[in-house]
Design an enzyme around this catalytic site. Structure first.
Site, short mmCIF file in Angstrom:
data_model
loop_
_atom_site.label_atom_id
_atom_site.label_comp_id
_atom_site.label_asym_id
_atom_site.label_seq_id
_atom_site.Cartn_x
_atom_site.Cartn_y
_atom_site.Cartn_z
N GLU A 140 0.89 -1.17 0.00
CA GLU A 140 0.00 0.00 0.00
C GLU A 140 0.92 1.22 0.00
O GLU A 140 1.80 1.33 0.86
CB GLU A 140 -0.87 -0.02 1.26
CG GLU A 140 -1.91 1.07 1.24
CD GLU A 140 -2.78 1.09 2.49
OE1 GLU A 140 -2.73 0.14 3.28
OE2 GLU A 140 -3.51 2.08 2.65
N ARG A 158 4.89 -12.55 9.92
CA ARG A 158 5.51 -11.22 9.78
C ARG A 158 6.88 -11.24 10.38
O ARG A 158 7.11 -11.92 11.39
CB ARG A 158 4.73 -10.23 10.65
CG ARG A 158 3.65 -9.50 10.01
CD ARG A 158 3.09 -8.50 11.01
NE ARG A 158 3.35 -7.15 10.54
CZ ARG A 158 2.69 -6.62 9.52
NH1 ARG A 158 1.77 -7.29 8.88
NH2 ARG A 158 2.96 -5.39 9.12
N LYS A 201 4.44 0.82 9.28
CA LYS A 201 4.55 2.09 8.56
C LYS A 201 3.92 3.23 9.35
O LYS A 201 4.42 4.34 9.36
CB LYS A 201 3.87 1.96 7.19
CG LYS A 201 4.76 1.30 6.16
CD LYS A 201 4.07 1.23 4.81
CE LYS A 201 3.02 0.16 4.83
NZ LYS A 201 2.41 -0.07 3.51
P1 ATP Z 1 2.77 -2.01 7.92
O1 ATP Z 1 2.20 -2.65 9.13
O2 ATP Z 1 4.20 -1.77 8.02
O3 ATP Z 1 2.01 -0.80 7.50
P2 ATP Z 1 1.41 -3.48 5.88
O4 ATP Z 1 1.15 -4.91 5.99
O5 ATP Z 1 0.25 -2.58 6.08
O6 ATP Z 1 2.64 -3.12 6.79
P3 ATP Z 1 1.60 -3.41 3.04
O7 ATP Z 1 2.05 -2.30 2.22
O8 ATP Z 1 0.16 -3.75 3.02
O9 ATP Z 1 2.06 -3.11 4.52
O10 ATP Z 1 2.48 -4.70 2.82
C1 ATP Z 1 2.81 -5.23 1.56
C2 ATP Z 1 3.19 -6.67 1.74
O11 ATP Z 1 4.27 -6.79 2.66
C3 ATP Z 1 2.04 -7.48 2.30
O12 ATP Z 1 1.97 -8.71 1.62
C4 ATP Z 1 2.42 -7.69 3.73
O13 ATP Z 1 1.87 -8.87 4.22
C5 ATP Z 1 3.95 -7.71 3.68
N1 ATP Z 1 4.53 -7.27 4.94
C6 ATP Z 1 4.31 -6.11 5.60
N2 ATP Z 1 4.98 -6.07 6.76
C7 ATP Z 1 5.66 -7.24 6.84
C8 ATP Z 1 6.54 -7.81 7.81
N3 ATP Z 1 6.86 -7.17 8.94
N4 ATP Z 1 7.07 -9.02 7.56
C9 ATP Z 1 6.76 -9.67 6.43
N5 ATP Z 1 5.94 -9.21 5.48
C10 ATP Z 1 5.39 -8.01 5.68
MG MG Z 2 -1.48 -3.07 4.81
#
Ligand code: ATP
Ligand code: MG
Length: 577
Positions: free
Chosen positions: A48, A272, A282
């Site tokens: 995102e 994660r 983020k």
């Molecule tokens: P954040 O909590 O940092 O905002 P998010 O999951 O909202 O992370 P996205 O941009 O939706 O961030 O993530 C893109 C991809 O990266 C998704 O498939 C998500 O599952 C993966 N991802 C995000 N954070 C992690 C993490 N800490 N470890 C492994 N994969 C991750």
């Molecule tokens: Mg997300």
């Protein structure tokens, strides 16, 4: 409590090559065997664009791209840009840069917003099939009707609107006739489902906001849960990897796909990445940036890809780390020390050795001729003979580290002290003869004699040995530089553990940045360019920071040679050599 993934023991990394298998790889191997997708492996990385990527995303990227690469498949980069209010082009650009820097190349570049027309058409299809309805309840009322894990939800009074009425209202929602939040489109599934995600989830909401790509074309936006599975399906993604929190959403994604009769992508969830002393969210990283707790998303203390890149981490180190931690089906936490191990391991192979003195103490070699200097041969990398050697100027006045001299040496202190002899790396044996002190009684100059028979730092013909080798720079030839030493950004192993009423910023480490404005570095570093990486002998790995200006080179410490942090924390005295 720190637990570790199955692939490794705490702090003891498994070898990165050959690639260890994992349960996702096993699923793909199985699907290839059964020809489930006609031999295809199609993955995607779906960030995102509401922030910069962090090391947790690197794990997902390595998995999505790595597995597709291994099986001759394809990977799309798809921006999940369904939320116009939080998304910006700046983030889109940075994400592309970071994925490329990590060493991966996407096949298709897509945006969920590319699919807004199709998603809308599918929503109409679901309404026509009696599977979706317009609800006039407020967000609060919807929440109240939702029930709990132990109690079923209640039907909305609008649930049984006719197809015609729903079509008309949805059309008018799209046309902008209603204010934000006044109506939503919901899937008509089961308000008593044990899975809360299936209790008539919201598919569309009204939001009169400009979108970074579609501008003002839309004032209704699909929810992530409605867009994600269909986006995968549209791209014919075979293996859609995401983190464990989406496990309970999978039945919903499958429901949409079944109702619409479209390509069935398979979602597979993994753990994660959590790292000790680090936050990978983020939202929280944005808070640090907005509150000025760090200098920006690329502050070298940030766990963002751009932050650790600026700090000197290499893509290879990050990929090796990700390969080593593997994936599992339960969340745990990985020691930050393990990431640092992989950085050291990689930089050890590629970083040129140089000499730099962070906290200088003047040394005068009394029996070395005034005005004379000579050039010493110094190896650029003992790990890599092809890296060659360089000349380092030596003269009568030098700088050594303050730490490398003690007027009254503690037991087992073998570095320089009155009457003691040490080796100056690549130069000579020197013996301390006297010191000069200031008014406060501090040693400001150390006087030595040198033994010309030890040139190059070699043992003299009489076979005399010394117990310590220290680094130095020639005072007249050295270049001034600013050095930034970093410690962990947070002082708690889990930065989310806070006292009541505090937030995670209470756990910021007040000593995470130490600026040394006037370090002395060997003259070969005068022309060091941003991003160049070095090992400062005995001190650690350093990288030229983007704040460098002509005449003021700034070095970031990427990582110390040893894990000094853990030592300090365990309150063990530092080993003295
Ligand atoms: P954040 O909590 O940092 O905002 P998010 O999951 O909202 O992370 P996205 O941009 O939706 O961030 O993530 C893109 C991809 O990266 C998704 O498939 C998500 O599952 C993966 N991802 C995000 N954070 C992690 C993490 N800490 N470890 C492994 N994969 C991750
Ligand atoms: Mg997300």
């Amino acid at each position: 409590m720190v637990t570790t993934n199955s692939a490794t023991e705490a702090g003891v990394p498994a070898p990165a090559e050959p690639r260890p298998s994992n349960f996702i790889r096993d699923i793909i191997l199985d699907d290839l065997k059964t020809n489930k997708y006609a031999g295809r492996v199609q993955t995607r990385f779906p960030p995102e664009p509401n922030g910069y990527l962090h090391i947790g995303h690197a794990k997902a990227i390595c998995l999505d791209f790595g597995l597709a690469d291994e099986f001759g498949g394809h990977t799309n980069l798809r921006f999940d840009d369904t939320n116009p209010s939080k998304e910006e082009t700046e983030y889109v650009d940075s994400i592309m840069e970071d994925v490329k820097w990590l060493g991966f190349h996407w096949d298709g570049l897509f945006y969920a917003s590319d699919y807004f027309d199709q998603l809308y058409a599918w929503a109409v299809q679901l309404i026509k099939a009696g599977k979706a309805y317009v609800d006039d309840l407020t967000a609060d009322e919807i929440r109240q009707h939702r029930g709990t894990l132990t109690e079923p939800g209640k039907d909305s009074p609008y649930r049984n609107r006719s197809v015609e009425e729903n079509l008309g209202l949805f059309e008018r929602m799209k046309a902008g006739e209603f204010p934000d939040g006044s109506r939503v489109l919901r899937a008509k599934i089961d308000m008593a489902s044990p899975n809360l995600n299936l209790r008539d989830p919201v598919m569309y909401r009204i939001l009169h906001a400009s979108h970074h790509r579609t501008g003002d074309k839309w004032c209704i936006y699909p929810m992530y849960d409605y867009a994600h599975g269909q986006s995968d399906s549209l791209e014919h993604v075979t293996h859609s990897m995401c983190t464990l929190e989406f496990q309970d959403h999978r039945p919903l994604y499958n429901w949409f796909i079944e109702q619409l009769g479209i390509f069935p992508s398979q979602q597979i969830e993994f753990d994660r990445l959590n790292l000790t002393y680090t936050l990978l969210s983020k939202r929280k990283l944005l808070q640090l940036v907005q509150q000025g707790k760090v200098s920006g998303w690329d502050d070298p203390r940030m766990p963002t890809i751009c932050g650790i890149r600026r700090r000197g981490y290499t893509p290879e180190a990050i990929r090796n780390f990700c390969a080593s931690i593997g994936v599992s089906k339960t969340d745990g936490s990985i020691e930050l020390a393990m990431l640092e191990h992989f950085v050291r391991e990689d930089l050890n192979k590629r970083a040129s050795r140089v000499m730099a003195v962070l906290r200088p103490l003047k040394v005068v070699i009394d029996n070395y001729p005034q005005g004379q200097s000579e050039e010493m041969d110094a190896l650029n990398n003992p790990e890599d003979p092809s890296a060659g050697s360089r000349k380092v100027p030596f003269s009568r006045e030098l700088y050594i580290e303050q730490d490398d001299f003690r007027e009254v040496p503690p037991p087992k202190y073998f570095r320089l002290s009155p009457g003691k002899e040490v080796r100056l790396r690549y130069a000579y044996f020197v013996t301390c003869t006297s010191v000069v002190k200031n008014d406060k009684g501090e040693v400001i100059e150390v006087h030595c004699t040198y033994d010309p028979a030890t040139r190059g730092g070699n043992n003299p013909p009489d076979g005399r040995k010394v117990k310590s080798t220290i680094h130095w720079v020639s005072a007249n030839h050295a270049v001034d530089a600013e050095v930034r030493i970093y410690e962990n950004l947070f002082s708690k192993e889990n930065p989310n553990h806070t006292e009541d009423g505090q937030d995670f910023t209470a756990n910021l480490n007040p000593n995470s940045l130490d600026v040394i404005p006037h370090a002395k570095v060997e003259p070969s570093l005068a022309s060091a360019t941003t991003g160049s990486r070095y090992q400062f002998e005995r001190l650690g790995y350093f990288c030229v920071d983007s704040d460098s200006r002509p005449g003021n080179t700034v070095f970031d410490r990427t990582v110390a040679l040893k894990d000094t942090w853990a030592k300090i924390e365990k309150k063990q005295p530092e080993r003295i050599k």
